[in-house]
Design a protein around this motif. Structure first.
Motif, PDB file in Angstrom:
ATOM      1  N   VAL A 262       0.910  -1.131   0.041  1.00  0.00           N
ATOM      2  CA  VAL A 262      -0.078   0.101  -0.006  1.00  0.00           C
ATOM      3  C   VAL A 262       1.050   1.298   0.061  1.00  0.00           C
ATOM      4  O   VAL A 262       0.717   2.049  -0.932  1.00  0.00           O
ATOM      5  CB  VAL A 262      -0.797   0.229   1.291  1.00  0.00           C
ATOM      6  N   THR A 263       1.760   1.336   0.961  1.00  0.00           N
ATOM      7  CA  THR A 263       2.864   2.499   0.929  1.00  0.00           C
ATOM      8  C   THR A 263       3.752   2.755  -0.506  1.00  0.00           C
ATOM      9  O   THR A 263       3.619   3.838  -0.893  1.00  0.00           O
ATOM     10  CB  THR A 263       3.696   2.167   2.408  1.00  0.00           C
ATOM     11  N   VAL A 264       3.977   1.593  -1.029  1.00  0.00           N
ATOM     12  CA  VAL A 264       4.979   1.572  -2.104  1.00  0.00           C
ATOM     13  C   VAL A 264       3.962   2.102  -3.238  1.00  0.00           C
ATOM     14  O   VAL A 264       4.402   3.128  -4.178  1.00  0.00           O
ATOM     15  CB  VAL A 264       5.581   0.301  -2.220  1.00  0.00           C
ATOM     16  N   THR A 297      -7.741  -0.771  -2.950  1.00  0.00           N
ATOM     17  CA  THR A 297      -7.965   0.474  -2.999  1.00  0.00           C
ATOM     18  C   THR A 297      -6.738   1.450  -3.589  1.00  0.00           C
ATOM     19  O   THR A 297      -6.944   2.561  -4.275  1.00  0.00           O
ATOM     20  CB  THR A 297      -8.345   1.078  -1.355  1.00  0.00           C
ATOM     21  N   ALA A 298      -5.536   1.208  -2.840  1.00  0.00           N
ATOM     22  CA  ALA A 298      -4.380   1.830  -3.456  1.00  0.00           C
ATOM     23  C   ALA A 298      -4.224   1.790  -4.727  1.00  0.00           C
ATOM     24  O   ALA A 298      -3.811   2.866  -5.537  1.00  0.00           O
ATOM     25  CB  ALA A 298      -3.361   1.512  -2.668  1.00  0.00           C
ATOM     26  N   ALA A 327     -12.184   3.782  -0.916  1.00  0.00           N
ATOM     27  CA  ALA A 327     -12.495   3.657  -2.238  1.00  0.00           C
ATOM     28  C   ALA A 327     -13.425   4.801  -2.977  1.00  0.00           C
ATOM     29  O   ALA A 327     -13.187   5.110  -3.961  1.00  0.00           O
ATOM     30  CB  ALA A 327     -12.813   2.125  -2.375  1.00  0.00           C
ATOM     31  N   TRP A 328     -14.511   4.617  -2.220  1.00  0.00           N
ATOM     32  CA  TRP A 328     -15.708   5.667  -2.772  1.00  0.00           C
ATOM     33  C   TRP A 328     -15.073   6.861  -2.939  1.00  0.00           C
ATOM     34  O   TRP A 328     -15.150   7.479  -3.917  1.00  0.00           O
ATOM     35  CB  TRP A 328     -16.785   5.759  -1.899  1.00  0.00           C
ATOM     36  N   ASN A 329     -14.169   7.405  -1.856  1.00  0.00           N
ATOM     37  CA  ASN A 329     -13.791   8.531  -2.016  1.00  0.00           C
ATOM     38  C   ASN A 329     -12.522   8.894  -3.138  1.00  0.00           C
ATOM     39  O   ASN A 329     -12.608   9.764  -3.993  1.00  0.00           O
ATOM     40  CB  ASN A 329     -13.118   9.189  -0.775  1.00  0.00           C
ATOM     41  N   ALA A 330     -11.832   7.806  -3.272  1.00  0.00           N
ATOM     42  CA  ALA A 330     -10.628   7.900  -4.186  1.00  0.00           C
ATOM     43  C   ALA A 330     -11.484   8.143  -5.797  1.00  0.00           C
ATOM     44  O   ALA A 330     -11.083   8.842  -6.754  1.00  0.00           O
ATOM     45  CB  ALA A 330      -9.946   6.809  -4.152  1.00  0.00           C
ATOM     46  N   MET A 331     -12.606   7.275  -5.762  1.00  0.00           N
ATOM     47  CA  MET A 331     -13.320   7.168  -7.149  1.00  0.00           C
ATOM     48  C   MET A 331     -13.978   8.586  -7.663  1.00  0.00           C
ATOM     49  O   MET A 331     -13.936   9.210  -8.549  1.00  0.00           O
ATOM     50  CB  MET A 331     -14.328   6.105  -7.028  1.00  0.00           C
ATOM     51  N   ILE A 332     -14.507   9.058  -6.383  1.00  0.00           N
ATOM     52  CA  ILE A 332     -15.181  10.290  -6.525  1.00  0.00           C
ATOM     53  C   ILE A 332     -14.379  11.429  -7.081  1.00  0.00           C
ATOM     54  O   ILE A 332     -14.439  12.231  -7.542  1.00  0.00           O
ATOM     55  CB  ILE A 332     -15.756  10.985  -5.158  1.00  0.00           C
TER      56      ILE A 332
END
Length: 759
Positions: A262-264, A297-298, A327-332
DNA sequence: ATAGGGTTAG
């Protein structure tokens, strides 16, 4: 039963868990407490969907304390705090007596609200349980007040390293570096967790050198230590360093875990390099590691930011029930970034439980795509919604939207809101206020905020300079260069653009020239500013000479400056030169046609005027008409040509008629433009308000009966008619009128405009 | 069983 045993041994995946479940149902064992808690335990490990777990739980006739404990852990894992409480009530209603372990899970995972169980714990006499005691202290340390944690810590006679570590992390969390370091130095026994906490702490205060120093000193690093250092780099914008450390980690033979990935991945996203991202995805596929929803999600976010939106959407859809709020927020925000506000809003409305980031993504989406009014409406909805408190990021978006509308009253209300809710602003928060006040025409307040700040950055200076530039305060802008150097802040490209623009608007030729010479490597925009400066003061030959000496090809900004100067100083030849190049560069910009036709008109070359107009029509271009806004009692009112939609439309038109007779009585009848002409030629009331600007001005007059200053804010050019109206109002009514036209401010006082080259 | 690392917004 032996068959069951072989299944239990094989459980490594969600599918195996479902096989076991089916087998239990066959053997009628599925509702026995032992098996239920085992199933829920495995569900937590394998990220089973909530609907599945709820089904297992609800089919249990008499769940015991172990079942409840497993459920508490499952919900904690999901971050579903609201389920924790209803489950606790369910448990009490079923007369199952809570034990220490239940309180431990509740307090630990219900976070801030979990601490209310501290009283229960004390009352039940289990407050001295070393595990429970630490959890209570840890929650106080994390969520405050940290003093309460310290009190418990000081009361202890048998502190474990766990207690020490909780206190150290707590102090870091509250920004108390001194106390964290003091405890670190005096504690009897440090372990890898202590060291890692120090790495995280220093990374949080952006002191990456110290973080790295502590990291290097860790005797035996765990994968968490590596992850802490990696995220320290990634979170502070050092993508290269993070990726380098990841290589180092691989060379040291450390197996990356999901958190590492996730970090990378986020470091790659930060780097913004799609190729790098691709190679990373291949690497992950090669290793055939299981991707949990965090990693997915990342990856979603990575594709949304530096890959394709389509791939991101595939990840989003695949997540299905595991879709978490990030995930919702990243997509929005991905949709908002490309300006697809409809898709963004559609998802936003479907989020089961919104958090502050969801609101911020959507509000910022509107604010950054020219929908300031909707952004503000959504903000109002947010503060009226329970469990959604705006934070600094929200406020920055809303303050910016407010600046774009020029809504000063609402801006002041926002400042009051900040104070009432004790919201502290960072430098960028203050910067947004400076920008808002400048855009609302209140340089006094912009300057005040700037002076009140404890520390400023280059953006603070650039914002104030841009404000001065828009208002034509050239000398003040120049002064800020030396002030910022005194504060140890280096001017950048934007700073010089601002100062040169200010010189240009104030007609400061010599000063501007001096500033231009200070720039080590002038960029094309700096040349454009200088051409504009030469052009405005009438030095058209110098402007042309500068263009010829430029080391790069002139772009639309440079040519636009020339065209504008040619219009101001009625130079047909130079105007034609610039316009013909601009028609190639920006075939869809109607403004260039309008400017050229104005140049011909001022020279009396009416045939050419007609020719340009025809060319414009042939190119399918229309002179763009826009909207004007006026703010009244914190609400924005929007007008367009011939508009009759406003609720006070009758008052507005009556005022316009009154104004007309007033002007006529005072002898203003034959000004070449003026409102009067419209009326007398057409004798129709509708024609009185041909221009949206006029309507807006009248509304401003109507509503600001008490105020001495009228602010009319608009995005498009003020026409000649409106200009006359503005001048007259300012003279007749003795009011100051501030107009924002083409992102510049024009102060009308006693019928005079502060800008020399304005009309 | 308790302490250290992760995704999203300006």
């Amino acid at each position: 039963m032996s068959h069951l045993g072989s299944i239990v041994c094989k459980i490594k995946k969600l599918n195996h868990l479902k096989q076991l479940h089916a087998q239990l149902i066959q053997n009628s064992l599925h509702n026995q407490n032992y098996w239920v808690s085992f199933l829920i335990h495995l569900s937590t490990r394998f990220h089973a969907p909530p609907s599945y777990v709820a089904l297992i739980f609800s089919s249990t006739p008499h769940p015991d304390i172990n079942v409840y404990t497993s459920m508490f852990k499952y919900y904690s894992h999901l971050n579903a705090h609201h389920h924790l409480f209803s489950l606790f009530q369910h448990m009490q209603a079923s007369h199952v007596r809570p034990e220490a372990i239940v309180y431990l899970v509740l307090i630990k995972y219900a976070g801030k609200s979990g601490i209310m169980f501290h009283a229960h714990v004390v009352k039940m006499g289990i407050g001295h349980d070393p595990y429970l005691r630490n959890v209570v202290m840890d929650v106080y340390a994390k969520y405050g007040p940290i003093e309460a944690a310290r009190e418990l810590f000081d009361e202890m006679t048998d502190r474990s390293s766990v207690d020490w570590n909780s206190m150290i992390s707590g102090y870091w969390k509250w920004g108390n570096e001194v106390e964290a370091l003091r405890l670190f130095n005096v504690m009897p026994e440090r372990n890898v967790i202590t060291w890692t906490a120090m790495v995280t702490g220093y990374a949080k205060v952006k002191d990456l050198e110290s973080a790295r120093r502590y990291f290097d000193q860790i005797p035996v690093k765990s994968v968490v230590s590596w992850n802490a250092m990696l995220s320290g780099y990634a979170q502070n914008g050092y993508a290269e360093e993070a990726l380098e450390l990841f290589d180092e980690m691989s060379n040291a033979g450390i197996q990356p875990n999901e958190t590492t990935w996730v970090t990378v991945i986020s470091a790659c996203t930060l780097h913004g390099d799609p190729c790098l991202a691709d190679s990373l995805v291949k690497k992950i596929e090669q290793k055939q590691i299981r991707l949990n929803y965090f990693v997915k999600t990342a990856l979603l976010d990575m594709h949304a930011k530096c890959g394709s939106l389509k791939t991101a959407r595939i990840f989003f859809d695949e997540l299905g029930e595991y879709r978490n709020i990030a995930a919702w927020n990243a997509m929005i925000s991905a949709y908002a970034r490309v300006g697809d506000l409809r898709s963004a809003r559609e998802l936003f409305d479907r989020i089961p439980v919104k958090n502050v980031v969801s609101w911020n993504s959507m509000i910022a989406g509107y604010a950054q795509n020219g929908q300031s009014a909707i952004a503000i409406e959504l903000f109002k909805e947010m503060i009226a919604t329970e469990n959604s408190k705006p934070d600094e990021v929200t406020m920055i978006s809303v303050i910016s939207a407010c600046g774009h509308l020029g809504a000063l009253d609402f801006g002041c209300w926002l400042v009051k809101f900040l104070n009432e809710n004790n919201m502290k602003l960072s430098i960028s928060g203050y910067n947004s206020l400076i920008s808002m006040y400048s855009k609302c025409g209140s340089m006094k307040d912009a300057k005040r905020i700037f002076q009140e700040m404890e520390a400023r950055d280059v953006v603070s200076y650039n914002t104030l300079i841009a404000g001065f530039a828009a208002h034509g305060y050239g000398v003040e802008a120049i002064k800020l260069i030396s002030e910022m150097e005194e504060e140890g802040i280096e001017p950048d490209r934007i700073t010089y653009i601002g100062v040169l623009t200010a010189c240009s608007h104030a007609g400061l030729l010599e000063e501007g020239h001096r500033v231009f010479k200070l720039i080590k490597y002038p960029a094309i925009d700096h040349y454009a500013c200088m051409v504009d400066l030469f052009g405005r003061v009438g030095e058209l030959d110098e402007a042309k000479k500068l263009i010829d000496s430029m080391p790069m090809e002139p772009h639309a900004g440079v040519l636009g400056a020339i065209l504008n100067a040619s219009r101001l100083h009625k130079n047909v030849e130079l105007g034609e030169f610039a316009a013909n190049k601009l028609f190639q560069l920006e075939p869809n910009n109607s403004g260039n046609y309008v400017l050229l036709s104005n140049i011909y008109a001022s020279a009396g070359r009416w045939q050419d005027v007609e020719r340009v107009r025809e060319a414009m029509v042939k190119g399918g271009l229309k002179k763009t008409t826009g909207w004007s806004w006026v703010e009244y009692k914190g609400k924005m009112h929007k007008f367009t040509v011939g508009d009759r939609s406003h609720e006070r439309v009758d008052d507005i038109y009556r005022l316009l008629v009154e104004l007309r007779s007033k002007l006529r009585r005072l002898g203003y009848t034959a000004d070449k433009s003026c409102v009067l002409r419209d009326v007398e030629e057409e004798e129709k009331e509708e024609m009185v308000g041909t221009h949206s600007e006029k309507l807006a001005i009248c509304f401003a007059l109507l509503v600001s009966e008490v105020g001495a200053v009228i602010r009319v804010v608009k995005n498009l050019r003020v026409c000649g008619d409106c200009h006359t109206v503005i001048k007259m109002i300012s003279k007749l009514e003795g009011r100051v009128i501030i107009i924002r036209d083409n992102n510049r401010f024009h102060h009308f006082i006693d019928g005079q405009c502060s800008c020399k080259d304005y009309w």
